[in-house]
Scaffold this active site. Structure first.
Site, short mmCIF file in Angstrom:
data_model
loop_
_atom_site.label_atom_id
_atom_site.label_comp_id
_atom_site.label_asym_id
_atom_site.label_seq_id
_atom_site.Cartn_x
_atom_site.Cartn_y
_atom_site.Cartn_z
N THR A 81 16.02 -18.85 36.92
CA THR A 81 14.69 -18.78 36.14
C THR A 81 15.12 -19.49 34.80
OG1 THR A 81 14.94 -16.32 36.85
CG2 THR A 81 13.46 -16.93 35.18
N HIS A 143 10.43 -10.38 36.38
CA HIS A 143 11.40 -10.35 37.56
C HIS A 143 10.46 -9.04 38.22
CE1 HIS A 143 14.69 -13.10 36.40
NE2 HIS A 143 14.99 -12.18 35.79
N ARG A 298 26.12 -21.33 34.43
CA ARG A 298 27.44 -21.29 34.77
C ARG A 298 28.09 -22.39 35.53
NH1 ARG A 298 30.35 -19.47 39.35
NH2 ARG A 298 28.44 -19.06 40.50
P1 A3P Z 1 25.28 -19.91 38.85
O1 A3P Z 1 25.42 -18.61 38.35
O2 A3P Z 1 25.39 -19.95 40.37
O3 A3P Z 1 25.95 -21.03 38.09
P2 A3P Z 1 18.85 -17.15 35.80
O4 A3P Z 1 18.44 -18.16 34.89
O5 A3P Z 1 17.58 -16.74 36.93
O6 A3P Z 1 19.60 -16.25 35.36
O7 A3P Z 1 19.77 -17.71 37.01
C1 A3P Z 1 21.02 -18.34 36.44
C2 A3P Z 1 21.62 -19.28 37.39
O8 A3P Z 1 20.94 -20.56 37.36
C3 A3P Z 1 23.09 -19.61 37.21
O9 A3P Z 1 23.55 -19.93 38.59
C4 A3P Z 1 23.07 -20.72 36.19
O10 A3P Z 1 24.21 -21.56 36.26
C5 A3P Z 1 21.97 -21.55 36.80
N1 A3P Z 1 21.21 -22.63 35.99
C6 A3P Z 1 20.93 -22.19 34.57
N2 A3P Z 1 20.15 -23.34 34.32
C7 A3P Z 1 20.23 -24.39 35.03
C8 A3P Z 1 19.84 -25.77 35.25
N3 A3P Z 1 19.28 -26.50 34.11
N4 A3P Z 1 19.88 -26.36 36.37
C9 A3P Z 1 20.48 -25.77 37.39
N5 A3P Z 1 20.97 -24.48 37.49
C10 A3P Z 1 20.63 -23.71 36.42
#
Ligand code: A3P
Length: 332
Positions: A81, A143, A298
């Site tokens: 997201t 969400h 992450r």
């Molecule tokens: P991982 O925990 O697999 O690394 P959300 O934003 O819905 O909370 O999801 C978080 C996930 O999106 C995490 O995955 C995070 O690292 C990844 N994420 C955040 N920014 C990102 C980006 N710019 N490009 C790719 N993935 C990203």
């Protein structure tokens, strides 16, 4: 509120005695299970919510009025997201804020503060925000599952929904890391096995994951002009192609002139994991809801689940996906 030892818990995860009294009677009649962080989760309209998030969701249902030009980013938690918020914000505002400019809002602001969650932020804590004065197109995220979205969001055809999801194995691993990060030292970490069993049973924030995804998938098939269905994996594999599709869907396709200036590539560059996660604001800042910005970055990769799941766990998630998605042409 303080949880005793480390950083404060995000507000939407606080203990139930801190939520508003009048809401308690409704909550007391709902099915309840232990959550992954601090609170219980309550089942409402088929999905599991922490109490504060549920209260805000009901406020949204009762008060949020969509407009023709609104854009909603809807997603399952941990689907990427944060990334898509950055992308859509940069896309829609590219004339005002060229993506290569030094003072682009993403440089100083986390994407969650640029594209607010209606339930986590705007309608949290029993507030009814003044969203009428926001400039159009208004950009929101949530969400909230499809059938629980405020009616006007579903009913107004030209109010667009971009739905983002991700393969359940990576969602689960990301969720496990994220929820453990939010737990205080006192609480200790949840074991992978424990969270896995909750996730498989659908008892995770805004779970069951599969129902969340399937409802939006079906709606996007019925109404492709309203709901744009996107997978994290596809965005990773061919970001340019999906950014162009997204721009067309949102009614702001790239012009030939913009192509000449590499506009789409610049947007992807500023929104890349490497760029966003390295920014000072995302290394040291916090959201108003309490989370550290860095908790949202992450690894950002496809297939990290291979480093955590046993063969049996992976098979179990595949089996659930086959059962739940069988009959639809949705595959991960
Ligand atoms: P991982 O925990 O697999 O690394 P959300 O934003 O819905 O909370 O999801 C978080 C996930 O999106 C995490 O995955 C995070 O690292 C990844 N994420 C955040 N920014 C990102 C980006 N710019 N490009 C790719 N993935 C990203």
């Amino acid at each position: 509120m303080s949880n005793g030892t480390t950083s404060p818990l995000p507000k939407y995860l606080v203990q139930e005695d801190e939520i508003f009294k009048e809401f308690k009677s409704l909550i007391s009649n709902l099915p309840k299970e232990k959550g992954m962080v601090a609170t219980h989760l309550h089942q409402y309209q088929g999905f599991w919510y922490p109490p504060r998030l549920l209260q805000a969701t009901i406020l949204c249902q009762n008060h949020f009025q969509a407009r023709d030009s609104d854009v909603f980013l809807v997603s399952t938690p941990k689907s990427g997201t944060t990334w898509l918020k950055a992308v859509i914000y940069s896309l829609i505002n590219r004339k005002k804020y060229p993506p290569n400019s030094e003072n682009h809002p993403l440089v100083s602001t986390n994407p969650h503060d640029l594209v607010p969650f209606i339930e986590v932020k705007l309608y949290a804590d029993n507030q009814i925000p003044d969203i009428e004065s926001l400039p159009c197109p208004r950009l929101f995220s949530t969400h909230i599952p499809y059938f629980s979205l405020p009616e006007s969001v579903r009913d107004i055809h030209s109010c667009k929904i971009v739905y983002l999801c991700r393969n359940p194995k990576d969602v689960f691993v990301s969720l496990w890391h994220f929820t453990n990060r939010l737990r205080s030292k006192e609480m200790g970490t949840n074991s992978l096995e424990h969270v896995f069993s909750q996730f498989c049973n659908g008892v995770s924030i805004l779970g069951p994951f599969w129902d969340h995804v399937l409802h939006h998938w079906n709606q996007s098939k019925e109404n492709p002009g309203k709901i744009f269905f996107l997978k994290f994996e596809d965005l990773k594999r061919d970001p340019l192609c999906h950014l162009r599709r997204l721009a067309e869907f949102l009614g702001c396709p790239f012009s030939a002139e913009e192509d000449g200036f590499w506009m789409a590539e610049e947007i992807l560059k500023i929104c890349s994991f490497k760029n966003l996660s390295g920014l000072e604001i995302n290394q040291n800042g916090k959201l108003s809801s309490g989370e550290e910005n860095k908790a949202f970055f992450r690894r950002g990769e496809v297939g990290d689940w291979k480093n955590y799941l046993t063969d049996e766990m992976a098979e179990k998630l595949d089996e659930i996906s086959e059962t739940k998605f069988g009959g639809s042409d949705l595959v991960f």
